[in-house]
Design an enzyme around this catalytic site. Sequence first.
Site, PDB file in Angstrom:
ATOM      1  N   GLU A  56      39.982  36.353  59.802  1.00  0.00           N
ATOM      2  CA  GLU A  56      40.123  37.752  60.239  1.00  0.00           C
ATOM      3  C   GLU A  56      41.075  37.877  61.421  1.00  0.00           C
ATOM      4  O   GLU A  56      41.853  38.839  61.500  1.00  0.00           O
ATOM      5  CB  GLU A  56      38.744  38.321  60.606  1.00  0.00           C
ATOM      6  CG  GLU A  56      37.840  38.463  59.384  1.00  0.00           C
ATOM      7  CD  GLU A  56      36.449  38.970  59.728  1.00  0.00           C
ATOM      8  OE1 GLU A  56      36.107  39.063  60.920  1.00  0.00           O
ATOM      9  OE2 GLU A  56      35.700  39.286  58.785  1.00  0.00           O
ATOM     10  N   TYR A 101      37.465  44.235  53.643  1.00  0.00           N
ATOM     11  CA  TYR A 101      36.139  44.530  53.095  1.00  0.00           C
ATOM     12  C   TYR A 101      36.081  44.214  51.598  1.00  0.00           C
ATOM     13  O   TYR A 101      35.356  44.885  50.843  1.00  0.00           O
ATOM     14  CB  TYR A 101      35.773  45.999  53.355  1.00  0.00           C
ATOM     15  CG  TYR A 101      35.374  46.294  54.797  1.00  0.00           C
ATOM     16  CD1 TYR A 101      34.467  45.482  55.481  1.00  0.00           C
ATOM     17  CD2 TYR A 101      35.888  47.405  55.472  1.00  0.00           C
ATOM     18  CE1 TYR A 101      34.100  45.748  56.795  1.00  0.00           C
ATOM     19  CE2 TYR A 101      35.519  47.683  56.797  1.00  0.00           C
ATOM     20  CZ  TYR A 101      34.618  46.849  57.444  1.00  0.00           C
ATOM     21  OH  TYR A 101      34.247  47.121  58.745  1.00  0.00           O
ATOM     22  N   ASN A 129      28.641  52.267  62.536  1.00  0.00           N
ATOM     23  CA  ASN A 129      27.823  51.356  63.346  1.00  0.00           C
ATOM     24  C   ASN A 129      28.605  50.654  64.468  1.00  0.00           C
ATOM     25  O   ASN A 129      28.353  49.505  64.802  1.00  0.00           O
ATOM     26  CB  ASN A 129      27.097  50.359  62.440  1.00  0.00           C
ATOM     27  CG  ASN A 129      28.060  49.563  61.581  1.00  0.00           C
ATOM     28  OD1 ASN A 129      29.271  49.689  61.732  1.00  0.00           O
ATOM     29  ND2 ASN A 129      27.536  48.736  60.716  1.00  0.00           N
ATOM     30  N   LYS A 146      35.264  50.469  66.062  1.00  0.00           N
ATOM     31  CA  LYS A 146      35.519  51.343  64.918  1.00  0.00           C
ATOM     32  C   LYS A 146      36.001  52.733  65.360  1.00  0.00           C
ATOM     33  O   LYS A 146      35.754  53.154  66.496  1.00  0.00           O
ATOM     34  CB  LYS A 146      34.261  51.439  64.055  1.00  0.00           C
ATOM     35  CG  LYS A 146      33.885  50.088  63.403  1.00  0.00           C
ATOM     36  CD  LYS A 146      32.790  50.244  62.367  1.00  0.00           C
ATOM     37  CE  LYS A 146      32.508  48.906  61.680  1.00  0.00           C
ATOM     38  NZ  LYS A 146      31.571  49.054  60.549  1.00  0.00           N
ATOM     39  N   HIS A 156      32.823  46.148  64.203  1.00  0.00           N
ATOM     40  CA  HIS A 156      32.838  45.043  63.246  1.00  0.00           C
ATOM     41  C   HIS A 156      32.841  43.754  64.054  1.00  0.00           C
ATOM     42  O   HIS A 156      33.529  43.663  65.077  1.00  0.00           O
ATOM     43  CB  HIS A 156      34.104  45.088  62.383  1.00  0.00           C
ATOM     44  CG  HIS A 156      34.346  43.781  61.667  1.00  0.00           C
ATOM     45  ND1 HIS A 156      33.737  43.469  60.479  1.00  0.00           N
ATOM     46  CD2 HIS A 156      35.075  42.692  62.027  1.00  0.00           C
ATOM     47  CE1 HIS A 156      34.103  42.240  60.113  1.00  0.00           C
ATOM     48  NE2 HIS A 156      34.905  41.742  61.039  1.00  0.00           N
TER      49      HIS A 156
HETATM   50  N1  UDP Z   1      28.192  49.400  55.250  1.00  0.00           N
HETATM   51  C1  UDP Z   1      27.734  50.645  54.806  1.00  0.00           C
HETATM   52  N2  UDP Z   1      26.557  50.700  54.093  1.00  0.00           N
HETATM   53  C2  UDP Z   1      25.831  49.582  53.819  1.00  0.00           C
HETATM   54  C3  UDP Z   1      26.302  48.327  54.267  1.00  0.00           C
HETATM   55  C4  UDP Z   1      27.485  48.268  54.983  1.00  0.00           C
HETATM   56  O1  UDP Z   1      28.373  51.667  55.039  1.00  0.00           O
HETATM   57  O2  UDP Z   1      24.774  49.693  53.178  1.00  0.00           O
HETATM   58  C5  UDP Z   1      29.438  49.334  56.042  1.00  0.00           C
HETATM   59  C6  UDP Z   1      29.133  49.203  57.547  1.00  0.00           C
HETATM   60  O3  UDP Z   1      30.097  49.966  58.268  1.00  0.00           O
HETATM   61  C7  UDP Z   1      29.315  47.727  57.770  1.00  0.00           C
HETATM   62  C8  UDP Z   1      30.478  47.414  56.830  1.00  0.00           C
HETATM   63  O4  UDP Z   1      30.203  48.218  55.684  1.00  0.00           O
HETATM   64  O5  UDP Z   1      29.580  47.414  59.133  1.00  0.00           O
HETATM   65  C9  UDP Z   1      30.619  45.964  56.443  1.00  0.00           C
HETATM   66  O6  UDP Z   1      29.427  45.540  55.843  1.00  0.00           O
HETATM   67  P1  UDP Z   1      28.844  44.085  56.127  1.00  0.00           P
HETATM   68  O7  UDP Z   1      27.765  43.843  55.118  1.00  0.00           O
HETATM   69  O8  UDP Z   1      29.949  43.101  56.218  1.00  0.00           O
HETATM   70  O9  UDP Z   1      28.108  44.284  57.546  1.00  0.00           O
HETATM   71  P2  UDP Z   1      28.516  43.815  59.030  1.00  0.00           P
HETATM   72  O10 UDP Z   1      29.105  42.432  58.928  1.00  0.00           O
HETATM   73  O11 UDP Z   1      29.493  44.838  59.579  1.00  0.00           O
HETATM   74  O12 UDP Z   1      27.214  43.841  59.785  1.00  0.00           O
HETATM   75 MG    MG Z   2      30.586  41.794  57.685  1.00  0.00          MG
END
Ligand code: UDP
Ligand code: MG
Length: 153
Positions: A126, A49, A112, A9, A115
């Site tokens: 993807e 997303y 975080n 990221k 991805h």
């Molecule tokens: N995200 C966020 N707040 C939340 C949940 C997700 O900002 O409460 C963001 C975070 O950067 C995350 C991304 O949205 O990596 C995609 O969310 P997902 O649920 O797909 O999580 P991931 O697969 O990345 O663990």
């Molecule tokens: Mg995800």
Amino acid sequence: MERTLVIIKPGTLQRGLAGEIISRFEKRGLKLVAMKMKQLDQKILDVHYAHLKEKPFFPWLCDGMMAAPVILCCWEGFEAVKVVREMAGATNARKAVPGTIRGDYSMSAQENIVHTSDSLENAAIELDRFFTPEDYCDYPSPLNSYLYAPDEK
Ligand code: UDP
Ligand code: MG
């Protein structure tokens, strides 16, 4: 062998951690088969997303993902999708276990670090979103007999 997508990221790049994160996947034994740097835009994030479009944090998430370029990586390995996903750790990095990437480098549910694809099916979708067939590099894996048993392919 499975293939999965990792997106380093923008915040990770800005913090100078990209090499360290890539190195963790290398050290685990995963094979890097495609990689490129790209500035993401709203159009591709709306698709990538789409499952989060209605969330209140969606605009912040997109701003963060467009704040600088990302590094797109395709990692290959036996059961790579699950292995990479578990290396990343919980989405909310404050809940991510130490030893995971998010648990070691982040304090945020949004910023975080990486991805990672969440299933084999989504990994294929993807990877097609970000890479063309010409982006993949085919090269020998001479260490495979040291990384895997004969039935792990
Ligand atoms: N995200 C966020 N707040 C939340 C949940 C997700 O900002 O409460 C963001 C975070 O950067 C995350 C991304 O949205 O990596 C995609 O969310 P997902 O649920 O797909 O999580 P991931 O697969 O990345 O663990
Ligand atoms: Mg995800």
